[in-house]
Design a protein around this motif. Structure first.
Motif, PDB file in Angstrom:
ATOM      1  N   LYS A   1       0.803  -1.229   0.000  1.00  7.41           N
ATOM      2  CA  LYS A   1       0.000   0.000   0.000  1.00  7.41           C
ATOM      3  C   LYS A   1       0.832   1.273   0.000  1.00  7.41           C
ATOM      4  O   LYS A   1       0.442   2.268  -0.597  1.00  7.41           O
ATOM      5  CB  LYS A   1      -0.888   0.044   1.245  1.00  7.41           C
ATOM      6  N   HIS A   2       1.959   1.274   0.715  1.00  6.12           N
ATOM      7  CA  HIS A   2       2.628   2.538   1.030  1.00  6.12           C
ATOM      8  C   HIS A   2       4.060   2.663   0.515  1.00  6.12           C
ATOM      9  O   HIS A   2       4.697   3.677   0.762  1.00  6.12           O
ATOM     10  CB  HIS A   2       2.665   2.734   2.555  1.00  6.12           C
ATOM     11  N   SER A   3       4.581   1.648  -0.131  1.00  6.52           N
ATOM     12  CA  SER A   3       5.994   1.669  -0.476  1.00  6.52           C
ATOM     13  C   SER A   3       6.192   1.290  -1.934  1.00  6.52           C
ATOM     14  O   SER A   3       5.413   0.524  -2.486  1.00  6.52           O
ATOM     15  CB  SER A   3       6.733   0.670   0.425  1.00  6.52           C
ATOM     16  N   ASP A   4       7.219   1.808  -2.516  1.00  6.19           N
ATOM     17  CA  ASP A   4       7.648   1.369  -3.841  1.00  6.19           C
ATOM     18  C   ASP A   4       8.908   0.537  -3.701  1.00  6.19           C
ATOM     19  O   ASP A   4       9.862   0.684  -4.463  1.00  6.19           O
ATOM     20  CB  ASP A   4       7.912   2.579  -4.740  1.00  6.19           C
ATOM     21  N   ALA A   5       8.913  -0.335  -2.726  1.00  2.00           N
ATOM     22  CA  ALA A   5      10.110  -1.120  -2.413  1.00  2.00           C
ATOM     23  C   ALA A   5      10.482  -2.046  -3.563  1.00  2.00           C
ATOM     24  O   ALA A   5       9.627  -2.602  -4.247  1.00  2.00           O
ATOM     25  CB  ALA A   5       9.881  -1.942  -1.150  1.00  2.00           C
TER      26      ALA A   5
ATOM     27  N   LYS B   1      10.187   4.086  -0.614  1.00  2.00           N
ATOM     28  CA  LYS B   1      10.239   5.526  -0.368  1.00  2.00           C
ATOM     29  C   LYS B   1       9.932   5.806   1.087  1.00  2.00           C
ATOM     30  O   LYS B   1       9.239   5.041   1.758  1.00  2.00           O
ATOM     31  CB  LYS B   1       9.243   6.239  -1.275  1.00  2.00           C
ATOM     32  N   ASN B   2      10.457   6.926   1.576  1.00  2.00           N
ATOM     33  CA  ASN B   2      10.137   7.343   2.938  1.00  2.00           C
ATOM     34  C   ASN B   2       8.644   7.548   3.044  1.00  2.00           C
ATOM     35  O   ASN B   2       8.015   8.079   2.134  1.00  2.00           O
ATOM     36  CB  ASN B   2      10.871   8.626   3.308  1.00  2.00           C
ATOM     37  N   SER B   3       8.095   7.162   4.153  1.00  2.00           N
ATOM     38  CA  SER B   3       6.652   7.217   4.353  1.00  2.00           C
ATOM     39  C   SER B   3       6.237   8.561   4.927  1.00  2.00           C
ATOM     40  O   SER B   3       5.662   8.646   6.000  1.00  2.00           O
ATOM     41  CB  SER B   3       6.231   6.087   5.287  1.00  2.00           C
TER      42      SER B   3
ATOM     43  N   ILE C   1       9.566   1.256  15.271  1.00  2.00           N
ATOM     44  CA  ILE C   1       9.308   1.488  13.850  1.00  2.00           C
ATOM     45  C   ILE C   1      10.070   2.727  13.408  1.00  2.00           C
ATOM     46  O   ILE C   1      10.074   3.747  14.102  1.00  2.00           O
ATOM     47  CB  ILE C   1       7.804   1.673  13.578  1.00  2.00           C
ATOM     48  N   SER C   2      10.707   2.620  12.249  1.00  2.43           N
ATOM     49  CA  SER C   2      11.443   3.747  11.686  1.00  2.43           C
ATOM     50  C   SER C   2      11.111   3.847  10.201  1.00  2.43           C
ATOM     51  O   SER C   2      10.899   2.839   9.535  1.00  2.43           O
ATOM     52  CB  SER C   2      12.948   3.527  11.858  1.00  2.43           C
TER      53      SER C   2
ATOM     54  N   PHE D   1      11.309   1.518   5.250  1.00  3.19           N
ATOM     55  CA  PHE D   1      10.467   1.297   6.417  1.00  3.19           C
ATOM     56  C   PHE D   1      11.028   0.118   7.189  1.00  3.19           C
ATOM     57  O   PHE D   1      11.328  -0.917   6.607  1.00  3.19           O
ATOM     58  CB  PHE D   1       9.027   1.020   5.964  1.00  3.19           C
ATOM     59  N   ARG D   2      11.175   0.273   8.505  1.00  2.00           N
ATOM     60  CA  ARG D   2      11.772  -0.767   9.340  1.00  2.00           C
ATOM     61  C   ARG D   2      10.900  -1.042  10.551  1.00  2.00           C
ATOM     62  O   ARG D   2      10.457  -0.106  11.224  1.00  2.00           O
ATOM     63  CB  ARG D   2      13.158  -0.337   9.828  1.00  2.00           C
TER      64      ARG D   2
END
Length: 122
Positions: A44-48, A71-73, A103-104, A109-110
């Motif tokens: 949903k939130h990342s283009d990893a 990408k940074n969230s 969470i970072s 995203f970690r």
């Protein structure tokens, strides 16, 4: 866990599992649910383009690390900004196991989780 990882097709997953102790059903279910929710958030939130999952037994605890290079969230739909239900569910599961969750969103995203072993012994 292997099935969940194989069914995740958004990005390659580097999976490390080092554990010799039997896991309780509660711990196993929680770990699988957390990884599944992390994959949902990545979709949903990342283009990893790469994801790493490490579940490692240490002397007195287990650690679970889930990270991606997306990408940074920092946009409005960020799981960090909205405190989405998925992250709240993760936090609740970790609390039930007397663990900690960090969470970072720097450099992707970690999610870093530790679970004490003494809480899991039956």
């Amino acid at each position: 866990m292997q099935q969940i990882i194989q069914s995740f097709t958004t990005a390659p997953v580097d999976f490390t599992y080092r554990n010799t102790k039997a896991l309780t059903n509660q711990l196993t279910h929680s770990i699988v649910t957390i990884v599944t929710e992390a994959f949902t958030n990545i979709n949903k939130h990342s283009d990893a383009t790469a994801v790493t999952i490490c579940f490692i037994e240490l002397v007195d605890k287990w650690t679970l690390l889930i990270l991606d290079n997306g990408k940074n969230s920092s946009h409005k739909d960020s799981p960090l900004k909205s405190e989405g239900i998925g992250l709240l569910n993760m936090e609740e599961r970790v609390k039930m196991l007397n663990g900690t969750l960090f969470i970072s969103n720097e450099k992707g995203f970690r999610i870093f989780i530790t679970i004490p072993m003494e809480e899991m012994e039956e």
